[in-house]
Motif scaffolding. Structure first.
Motif, PDB file in Angstrom:
ATOM      1  N   VAL A 128       0.982  -1.308  -0.211  1.00 15.60           N
ATOM      2  CA  VAL A 128       0.012   0.027   0.041  1.00 15.60           C
ATOM      3  C   VAL A 128       0.995   1.302   0.015  1.00 15.60           C
ATOM      4  O   VAL A 128       0.731   2.330  -0.707  1.00 15.60           O
ATOM      5  CB  VAL A 128      -0.924   0.022   1.021  1.00 15.60           C
ATOM      6  CG1 VAL A 128      -1.571   1.328   1.352  1.00 15.60           C
ATOM      7  CG2 VAL A 128      -1.875  -1.104   1.173  1.00 15.60           C
ATOM      8  N   TYR A 129       1.748   1.297   0.909  1.00 16.78           N
ATOM      9  CA  TYR A 129       2.654   2.438   1.000  1.00 16.78           C
ATOM     10  C   TYR A 129       3.509   2.808  -0.320  1.00 16.78           C
ATOM     11  O   TYR A 129       3.667   3.751  -0.652  1.00 16.78           O
ATOM     12  CB  TYR A 129       3.642   2.317   2.091  1.00 16.78           C
ATOM     13  CG  TYR A 129       4.180   3.690   2.806  1.00 16.78           C
ATOM     14  CD1 TYR A 129       3.266   4.371   3.881  1.00 16.78           C
ATOM     15  CD2 TYR A 129       4.894   4.543   1.907  1.00 16.78           C
ATOM     16  CE1 TYR A 129       3.779   5.296   4.464  1.00 16.78           C
ATOM     17  CE2 TYR A 129       5.686   5.605   2.642  1.00 16.78           C
ATOM     18  CZ  TYR A 129       4.769   6.244   3.750  1.00 16.78           C
ATOM     19  OH  TYR A 129       4.952   7.410   4.114  1.00 16.78           O
ATOM     20  N   GLY A 132       1.004   3.597  -3.326  1.00 19.80           N
ATOM     21  CA  GLY A 132       0.489   4.820  -3.040  1.00 19.80           C
ATOM     22  C   GLY A 132       1.442   5.979  -3.184  1.00 19.80           C
ATOM     23  O   GLY A 132       1.237   6.912  -3.977  1.00 19.80           O
ATOM     24  N   TRP A 136       1.345   9.023  -6.125  1.00 19.63           N
ATOM     25  CA  TRP A 136       1.304  10.513  -5.742  1.00 19.63           C
ATOM     26  C   TRP A 136       2.490  11.064  -6.306  1.00 19.63           C
ATOM     27  O   TRP A 136       2.336  12.146  -7.044  1.00 19.63           O
ATOM     28  CB  TRP A 136       1.589  10.410  -4.237  1.00 19.63           C
ATOM     29  CG  TRP A 136       1.196  11.605  -3.720  1.00 19.63           C
ATOM     30  CD1 TRP A 136       0.970  12.818  -4.249  1.00 19.63           C
ATOM     31  CD2 TRP A 136       0.845  11.994  -2.167  1.00 19.63           C
ATOM     32  NE1 TRP A 136       0.536  13.697  -3.330  1.00 19.63           N
ATOM     33  CE2 TRP A 136       0.592  13.306  -2.071  1.00 19.63           C
ATOM     34  CE3 TRP A 136       1.198  11.325  -1.102  1.00 19.63           C
ATOM     35  CZ2 TRP A 136       0.215  13.911  -0.833  1.00 19.63           C
ATOM     36  CZ3 TRP A 136       0.695  11.905   0.027  1.00 19.63           C
ATOM     37  CH2 TRP A 136       0.584  12.901   0.245  1.00 19.63           C
ATOM     38  N   THR A 158      -6.698  11.895  -0.218  1.00 20.47           N
ATOM     39  CA  THR A 158      -6.909  10.660   0.064  1.00 20.47           C
ATOM     40  C   THR A 158      -5.498   9.849  -0.041  1.00 20.47           C
ATOM     41  O   THR A 158      -5.595   8.861   0.918  1.00 20.47           O
ATOM     42  CB  THR A 158      -7.654  10.167  -1.261  1.00 20.47           C
ATOM     43  OG1 THR A 158      -8.850  11.129  -1.339  1.00 20.47           O
ATOM     44  CG2 THR A 158      -7.858   8.595  -1.219  1.00 20.47           C
ATOM     45  N   LEU A 159      -4.468  10.087  -0.863  1.00 22.79           N
ATOM     46  CA  LEU A 159      -3.305   9.489  -0.995  1.00 22.79           C
ATOM     47  C   LEU A 159      -2.671   9.473   0.497  1.00 22.79           C
ATOM     48  O   LEU A 159      -2.060   8.763   1.040  1.00 22.79           O
ATOM     49  CB  LEU A 159      -2.511   9.780  -2.057  1.00 22.79           C
ATOM     50  CG  LEU A 159      -2.970   9.278  -3.523  1.00 22.79           C
ATOM     51  CD1 LEU A 159      -2.190  10.082  -4.376  1.00 22.79           C
ATOM     52  CD2 LEU A 159      -2.871   7.838  -3.566  1.00 22.79           C
ATOM     53  N   GLY A 161      -4.065  10.263   3.227  1.00 22.27           N
ATOM     54  CA  GLY A 161      -4.701   9.503   4.362  1.00 22.27           C
ATOM     55  C   GLY A 161      -4.144   8.004   4.316  1.00 22.27           C
ATOM     56  O   GLY A 161      -4.232   7.288   5.298  1.00 22.27           O
ATOM     57  N   VAL A 162      -4.366   7.452   3.093  1.00 22.37           N
ATOM     58  CA  VAL A 162      -3.756   6.081   2.701  1.00 22.37           C
ATOM     59  C   VAL A 162      -2.515   5.910   3.431  1.00 22.37           C
ATOM     60  O   VAL A 162      -2.274   4.754   4.347  1.00 22.37           O
ATOM     61  CB  VAL A 162      -4.140   5.697   1.336  1.00 22.37           C
ATOM     62  CG1 VAL A 162      -3.490   4.207   1.255  1.00 22.37           C
ATOM     63  CG2 VAL A 162      -5.602   5.803   1.091  1.00 22.37           C
ATOM     64  N   LEU A 163      -1.425   6.597   2.963  1.00 17.22           N
ATOM     65  CA  LEU A 163      -0.132   6.433   3.344  1.00 17.22           C
ATOM     66  C   LEU A 163       0.126   6.524   4.910  1.00 17.22           C
ATOM     67  O   LEU A 163       0.661   5.770   5.655  1.00 17.22           O
ATOM     68  CB  LEU A 163       0.838   7.540   2.770  1.00 17.22           C
ATOM     69  CG  LEU A 163       0.908   7.145   1.174  1.00 17.22           C
ATOM     70  CD1 LEU A 163       2.052   8.119   0.576  1.00 17.22           C
ATOM     71  CD2 LEU A 163       1.047   5.845   0.688  1.00 17.22           C
ATOM     72  N   LEU A 165      -2.166   6.123   7.262  1.00 19.84           N
ATOM     73  CA  LEU A 165      -2.986   4.988   7.795  1.00 19.84           C
ATOM     74  C   LEU A 165      -2.022   3.780   7.883  1.00 19.84           C
ATOM     75  O   LEU A 165      -1.879   2.890   8.528  1.00 19.84           O
ATOM     76  CB  LEU A 165      -4.220   4.620   7.329  1.00 19.84           C
ATOM     77  CG  LEU A 165      -5.117   3.148   7.777  1.00 19.84           C
ATOM     78  CD1 LEU A 165      -5.392   3.420   9.222  1.00 19.84           C
ATOM     79  CD2 LEU A 165      -6.409   3.029   6.843  1.00 19.84           C
ATOM     80  N   ALA A 166      -1.216   3.556   6.802  1.00 19.09           N
ATOM     81  CA  ALA A 166      -0.676   2.264   6.493  1.00 19.09           C
ATOM     82  C   ALA A 166       0.694   2.725   7.643  1.00 19.09           C
ATOM     83  O   ALA A 166       1.108   1.496   8.179  1.00 19.09           O
ATOM     84  CB  ALA A 166       0.168   2.262   5.279  1.00 19.09           C
ATOM     85  N   SER A 202       0.148  16.693   2.396  1.00 18.22           N
ATOM     86  CA  SER A 202      -1.351  16.438   1.803  1.00 18.22           C
ATOM     87  C   SER A 202      -1.643  17.962   2.164  1.00 18.22           C
ATOM     88  O   SER A 202      -2.629  18.350   1.143  1.00 18.22           O
ATOM     89  CB  SER A 202      -2.193  15.652   2.696  1.00 18.22           C
ATOM     90  OG  SER A 202      -1.684  14.188   2.484  1.00 18.22           O
TER      91      SER A 202
END
Length: 553
Positions: A128-129, A132, A136, A158-159, A161-163, A165-166, A202
Motif C-alpha cells: 500500500v505504501y 500509493g 502520488w 486521499t493518498l 490518508g492512505v499512507l 494509515l499504513a 497533503s
C-alpha cells in the motif's frame, strides 16, 4: 534487491553504503514507475518532466547494476530492474499504453525490493505504501509540469490518508509506538517520519508537496532497511542482549548483586565503576562476573560493548547470585530463548519440587534393587539441597541402606558448585583405588555437561529422554542464542513452559564420555566417524546419555 540489514555475529547490522544506495535507488524507481502509470491520462508528456524521468531512470539502472556488483544482489533481479526502469521513459514518450503496463511491472518489482524478507500483514502494508507513493509521485509531477493537470487537493488528501494509515498500522505492529525507541533510534525516527510526512504533504502547496512525498518515501525505505531496535529491558526479567560482539546475559536485573554471563572470559563494568573480570564458575559453562546494579536505568560495559539495563526498584531472589546464581540464570535463559519474558521471582535452589523428590526416592529404590548396601550423600545448605538430602536419607532407611562416607554408591543432591567439588573428588579417588562400585548418581538438576563430564560416567533419575526431539530442539535453540552454553534440565523445563504435559515415569539414565575411533588432536574425522556428542543438539556435549532402567514403579 536487498539493500537492508545484514547479519553480524548473530545479530542484525547496518551497511551504510548499501543504505545510501537504497535511499537513492528506490525513490528514483518509484518516481519513474509513478510517471509511467499516470502518463496515458494526459495527451502529451511535458519535455521537462520526460527529461527528469529519463535521468532518474538512468540513475536507477546504474545503481541496480552497482548493487549486483558491490552488494551481492541477485544478478537477474538487477538486470530486470535496469531493463524496466529504462524502458518506462522511452515507452512513456512513444507508446504510453504499453509504458503503463511496463510501469506496473516495475512497481511490482519495486514492492518486492522494498519489502524483501517481510511477509503477511507487513508485506501488505509495504504494498500500500509503495504503490500509493508511486501514484502520488506521478500525479504531483504532472501537476507541476502542466497547468491543466488534474487538481490534487482531494486526491492528495486521499493518498496522504492512505499512507498515514499504513504507517500507523506499521507503528503499532513494530512495537515501538509507545516507548522511547520511537525517538531514540533511527528505526523509530524513520517510521515516525513516514507517518507524519504524508499528512504534511497533503496540506502543502503543490510545488512543495512532492518534496514531502519524496521525504516520506525516503523515511519508509530507511525504516525497512534499518534493523529493528532491541526490546527495552524490563526490570526483574533477566536480560539477554547482543551488542554486536556476542550474547550477554544479566540476571536477575534487579538492584544490588547481579550475575553477568558471557560465552568467554572478559571484562564487565557498570557505568563508571570498577572493572570486574568474568571468569569460570564451578559446574557452569562460560564466564561469570558479579556486579552491583543501581536502581533504575544504567549502562553495562562488556569489553568494548555497551548494554542498557533497567533494574527497577524492587529486590530479586537472594539465590539469583552467589553459588546458586549460574543455575538460576541459565534456567531463566531457557524461558528467554523460548520467547517468554517472565519476571524472575524464584530460583531452582529455593525449594525441592515434588517431582524431583519422587525421582530421588525411586533412585534409592533402584540402588536397593541392585543390592547396594550403603550410600554416601552430598548435599548443601540451600533449601533444595537440604531437603533433597533428607529425602535420600529417609529413602535409604526405608530400603535398609546405610548412609556413610565411604559407601557403595555416591548420591549428589547439592547445587552446582558443591556437586563439581564432590564429583572431582570422586573421580580422583576412583583413579587411585576402586571406589563407589555401584556408581556415581546425581540429582536431575545436575545433569549438565560441565558436571557429568568431569567423571567417566554418572547416572541421574529423569522424566525425559535427553535424545528426544524436544530436548534436541532446546539444545539447538540454546546454542543458537548463546553459543557454547551447555543444556540444563531446569533450563529445558523453563523452555518447555508451564503448559507442558504431566511428566512421565522416572527412568535412570547414564551419562558417559564416549569417543569412537579416537583421532589425533589435529587429525580430521572421517565421514561418519565423528566423536559422540559433537555438533549441535546434544544435551551432553562430547558425551552420550542412555536409559539403563525401565520406568521405575
Amino acid at each position: 534487491m536487498d539493500h537492508g540489514s545484514h547479519p553480524a555475529t548473530g545479530s542484525a547490522g547496518l551497511d551504510l553504503a548499501a543504505l545510501l544506495v537504497r535511499l537513492v535507488l528506490l525513490p528514483a524507481t518509484a518516481f519513474v514507475a509513478g510517471t509511467g502509470l499516470i502518463r496515458p491520462s494526459v495527451e502529451t508528456l511535458p519535455r521537462r518532466l520526460w527529461q527528469v524521468t529519463a535521468a532518474l531512470g538512468v540513475v536507477s539502472a546504474v545503481l541496480a547494476v552497482v548493487s549486483a556488483i558491490a552488494f551481492d544482489v541477485n544478478v537477474v533481479g538487477a538486470v530486470v530492474h535496469a531493463a524496466l526502469v529504462l524502458a518506462v521513459p522511452v515507452l512513456a514518450l512513444l507508446r504510453p499504453p504499453i509504458g503503463r503496463w511496463i510501469a506496473v511491472a516495475l512497481l511490482v518489482l519495486l514492492i518486492l525490493e522494498t519489502a524483501l524478507g517481510r511477509s503477511g500483514v507487513e508485506f501488505a502494508i509495504d504494498t500500500v505504501y509503495v504503490a500509493g507513493t508511486a501514484v502520488w509521485f506521478g500525479l504531483s509531477a504532472l501537476s507541476l509540469a502542466r497547468a491543466e493537470a488534474p487538481r490534487l487537493g482531494p486526491l492528495s488528501w486521499t493518498l496522504g490518508g492512505v499512507l498515514t494509515l499504513a504507517a500507523a498500522l506499521q507503528l503499532v505492529l513494530s512495537g515501538v509506538a509507545f516507548d522511547r525507541r520511537l525517538y531514540e533510534t533511527l528505526f523509530g525516527v524513520a517510521l515516525l517520519a513516514a507517518f507524519v510526512l504524508p499528512i504534511v504533504a497533503s496540506v502543502l502547496w503543490r510545488r512543495v508537496a512532492i518534496v514531502g512525498v519524496a521525504a516520506a518515501f525516503l523515511a519508509w525505505s530507511a525504516f525497512v532497511a534499518v534493523p529493528k531496535p532491541a526490546d527495552l529491558p524490563v526490570p526483574g526479567v533477566p536480560l539477554l542482549a547482543d551488542a554486536g560482539g556476542g550474547p550477554v546475559l544479566v540476571s536477575p536485573q534487579r538492584p544490588g548483586r547481579n550475575l553477568v554471563h558471557l560465552p568467554e572470559p572478559g571484562s564487565v563494568r557498570v557505568g563508571d565503576g570498577p572493572v570486574v573480570q568474568a571468569v569460570a564458575r564451578p559446574g557452569a559453562s562460560g564466564a561469570w562476573a558479579e556486579v552491583d546494579l543501581p536502581t533504575g536505568r544504567s549502562e553495562l560495559t562488556v569489553g568494548d560493548r555497551r548494554v542498557e539495563v533497567d533494574a527497577g526498584h524492587e529486590t530479586g531472589p537472594v539465590t539469583a547470585s552467589g553459588v546458586d546464581g549460574p543455575e538460576c540464570a541459565t534456567t531463566a535463559l531457557g524461558g528467554l530463548i523460548a520467547g517468554r519474558d517472565d519476571i524472575l521471582a524464584s530460583c531452582p535452589a529455593d525449594a525441592l519440587s515434588e517431582e524431583d523428590a519422587e525421582a530421588l526416592r525411586k533412585l534409592v529404590g533402584f540402588l536397593a534393587s541392585r543390592q547396594a548396601d550403603s550410600v554416601t550423600i552430598v548435599g548443601d545448605s540451600s533449601p533444595r539441597g537440604s531437603a533433597a538430602a533428607q529425602v535420600v536419607r529417609a529413602a535409604a532407611t526405608e530400603n535398609h541402606l546405610t548412609v556413610r562416607p565411604d559407601a557403595a554408591a555416591l548420591v549428589v543432591v547439592s547445587g552446582w558448585a558443591r556437586a563439581a567439588s564432590a564429583l572431582d573428588g570422586a573421580a580422583a579417588v576412583q583413579r587411585e583405588r576402586p571406589a563407589y562400585p555401584y556408581g556415581l548418581y546425581v540429582a536431575p538438576w545436575l545433569l549438565t555437561g560441565p558436571l557429568v563430564n568431569s567423571v567417566a560416567s554418572s547416572m541421574a533419575p529423569l522424566r525425559f529422554d535427553p535424545r528426544e526431539q524436544a530436548a534436541v530442539s532446546y539444545a539447538v535453540a540454546l546454542d543458537n542464542a548463546f553459543p557454547g552454553e551447555s543444556p540444563t534440565v531446569t533450563g529445558f523445563q523453563q523452555w518447555l513452559g508451564p503448559e507442558q504435559p504431566a511428566p512421565p515415569r522416572v527412568q535412570v539414565y547414564a551419562s558417559a564420555q564416549v569417543t569412537a575411533m579416537p583421532m589425533n588432536p589435529e587429525q580430521p574425522h572421517a565421514p561418519g566417524m565423528d566423536i559422540a556428542g559433537e555438533g549441535p543438539g546434544h544435551f551432553i556435549p562430547q558425551g552420550t546419555v542412555v536409559a539403563i532402567s525401565f520406568p521405575l514403579g
